[in-house]
Scaffold this motif. Structure first.
Motif, short mmCIF file in Angstrom:
data_model
loop_
_atom_site.label_atom_id
_atom_site.label_comp_id
_atom_site.label_asym_id
_atom_site.label_seq_id
_atom_site.Cartn_x
_atom_site.Cartn_y
_atom_site.Cartn_z
N GLU A 9 0.82 -1.21 0.00
CA GLU A 9 0.00 0.00 0.00
C GLU A 9 0.86 1.26 0.00
N LEU A 10 1.98 1.21 0.69
CA LEU A 10 2.81 2.40 0.87
C LEU A 10 4.14 2.30 0.12
N SER A 11 4.19 1.48 -0.91
CA SER A 11 5.45 1.28 -1.64
C SER A 11 6.02 2.59 -2.18
N ILE A 14 8.14 4.37 0.54
CA ILE A 14 9.31 3.70 1.13
C ILE A 14 10.59 4.35 0.65
N ALA A 15 11.47 4.64 1.59
CA ALA A 15 12.77 5.24 1.25
C ALA A 15 13.88 4.31 1.73
N ILE A 16 14.81 4.00 0.83
CA ILE A 16 15.97 3.17 1.17
C ILE A 16 17.23 3.99 0.96
N ARG A 17 18.05 4.04 1.98
CA ARG A 17 19.32 4.77 1.88
C ARG A 17 20.46 3.83 2.21
N ILE A 18 21.38 3.69 1.28
CA ILE A 18 22.55 2.85 1.49
C ILE A 18 23.62 3.66 2.21
N ASN A 19 24.07 3.15 3.33
CA ASN A 19 25.09 3.85 4.11
C ASN A 19 26.51 3.40 3.75
N SER A 20 26.72 2.10 3.64
CA SER A 20 28.05 1.59 3.29
C SER A 20 27.92 0.16 2.78
N GLY A 93 12.77 3.01 5.55
CA GLY A 93 11.71 3.66 6.31
C GLY A 93 10.52 4.08 5.47
N ILE A 94 9.46 4.43 6.16
CA ILE A 94 8.26 5.01 5.55
C ILE A 94 8.01 6.32 6.27
N GLY A 95 7.99 7.42 5.51
CA GLY A 95 7.78 8.72 6.14
C GLY A 95 8.82 8.97 7.21
N GLY A 96 8.35 9.29 8.41
CA GLY A 96 9.26 9.57 9.51
C GLY A 96 9.66 8.34 10.31
N LEU A 221 3.72 4.35 12.03
CA LEU A 221 3.83 4.08 10.60
C LEU A 221 4.63 5.14 9.85
N GLY A 222 4.89 6.28 10.47
CA GLY A 222 5.68 7.31 9.82
C GLY A 222 4.88 8.32 9.03
N ILE A 223 3.57 8.09 8.88
CA ILE A 223 2.68 9.02 8.20
C ILE A 223 1.39 9.14 9.01
N THR A 224 0.59 10.14 8.72
CA THR A 224 -0.67 10.32 9.44
C THR A 224 -1.73 9.36 8.91
N PRO A 225 -2.78 9.09 9.69
CA PRO A 225 -3.86 8.24 9.18
C PRO A 225 -4.52 8.83 7.94
N GLY A 226 -4.58 10.16 7.86
CA GLY A 226 -5.14 10.80 6.68
C GLY A 226 -4.31 10.51 5.44
#
Length: 279
Positions: A9-11, A14-20, A93-96, A221-226
């Motif tokens: 639903e939230l694809s 989704i944020a992916i950050r590669i660190n190393s 992560g998703i959102g925050g 969830l990192g986002i609001t219900p709205g």
């Protein structure tokens, strides 16, 4: 168990950050005691890796993928013949909410028989990125390979074919921000998209005040219900349009909008084009 469908639903969020990332070759006397601040995947290429977590020992063999969660101390060694593996540290992560995966028991050893195709894809993308001089788009290939591996692990868990053993089947996070509590919300939204949904209704489902519910949801969830509700509606709208079986007016009704104009305005806000021009 928290519903895995939120990843679909939230694809888009989704944020992916590669660190190393790197490759390591260790002899038989290698021992490592660590705790990572981010997610960590090991792709074992040769030998065996013994991993001890909370007094329990696990063994990863060539071809297996080892998934470590943040803030989980472990002891790793290769007492027999040494080992070689690729590793990658990343954020997901998703959102925050940058620790969304920790609501699911995925940390453990994924056997090579379950993840062969995705491991090969990752190894190929790893090679593109680390070869001398690199290749244009190499980092993007690596991110794509990592995404495929994580998607496969999520898929396997959703099919009851894999559960990480590093946390002994227990939920890795016991705090107020737990997706288990929100399961009735996700199901209710899915069942009632055809009608207006108020925040007070959702809060009542989990027995908390409306004000606290919004804060609880966002922390979990990192986002609001709205935002979640809007994303689900736009996902369904896209599917209905692809089916070519409904008019804009019918889709508006199916998604609880009062009229086609209000729906079209919301759709254009999300997809940048009106429903009539969406292909």
């Amino acid at each position: 168990m928290a519903d895995m469908s939120i990843f679909d639903e939230l694809s888009e969020m989704i944020a992916i950050r590669i660190n190393s990332f790197n490759e390591e070759d260790h002899g038989r006397d290698w021992i490592e005691h660590k705790t990572h601040s981010d997610y960590d995947l090991w792709f074992v290429q040769s030998g065996q890796v013994h991993i001890q977590i909370d007094g329990t020992e696990h063994t990863a063999c060539a071809g297996d993928v080892v998934f470590f969660y943040p803030q989980i101390p472990y002891r790793a060694s290769a007492p027999a013949e040494g080992c070689r593996f690729m590793y990658i540290h990343f954020e997901y992560g998703i959102g925050g909410q940058q620790r969304i995966l920790k609501d699911f028991p995925l940390s453990g050893i994924v056997r090579h028989t379950l993840i062969q195709e995705e491991s090969r894809l990752f190894a190929a993308s790893f090679g593109r990125t680390t070869e001398r001089g690199g290749t244009p788009g190499g980092r993007l290939y690596l991110k794509a390979g990592l995404t495929a591996v994580i998607a496969r692990i999520i898929e396997l868990h959703g099919q009851d074919r894999y559960t990480g053993a590093f946390l002994k089947g227990q939920s890795p996070r016991r705090s107020e921000r737990n997706l288990d509590t929100l399961q009735p919300i996700f199901q209710y939204i899915d069942d009632h998209l055809h009608q207006p949904i108020k925040m007070a209704e959702l809060a009542a489902l989990v027995g908390i005040s409306e004000k606290y519910f919004i804060s609880y949801f966002k922390k979990s969830l990192g986002i609001t219900p709205g935002q979640y509700l809007f994303q689900v509606k736009m996902n369904r709208a896209r599917a209905y349009i692809y089916q070519k079986s409904y008019t804009v007016q019918q889709i508006a009704g199916l998604l609880g909008y009062p009229d086609p104009f209000t729906f079209s305005k919301a759709f254009k806000k999300h997809y940048r084009v009106p429903p009539s021009k969406f292909v």
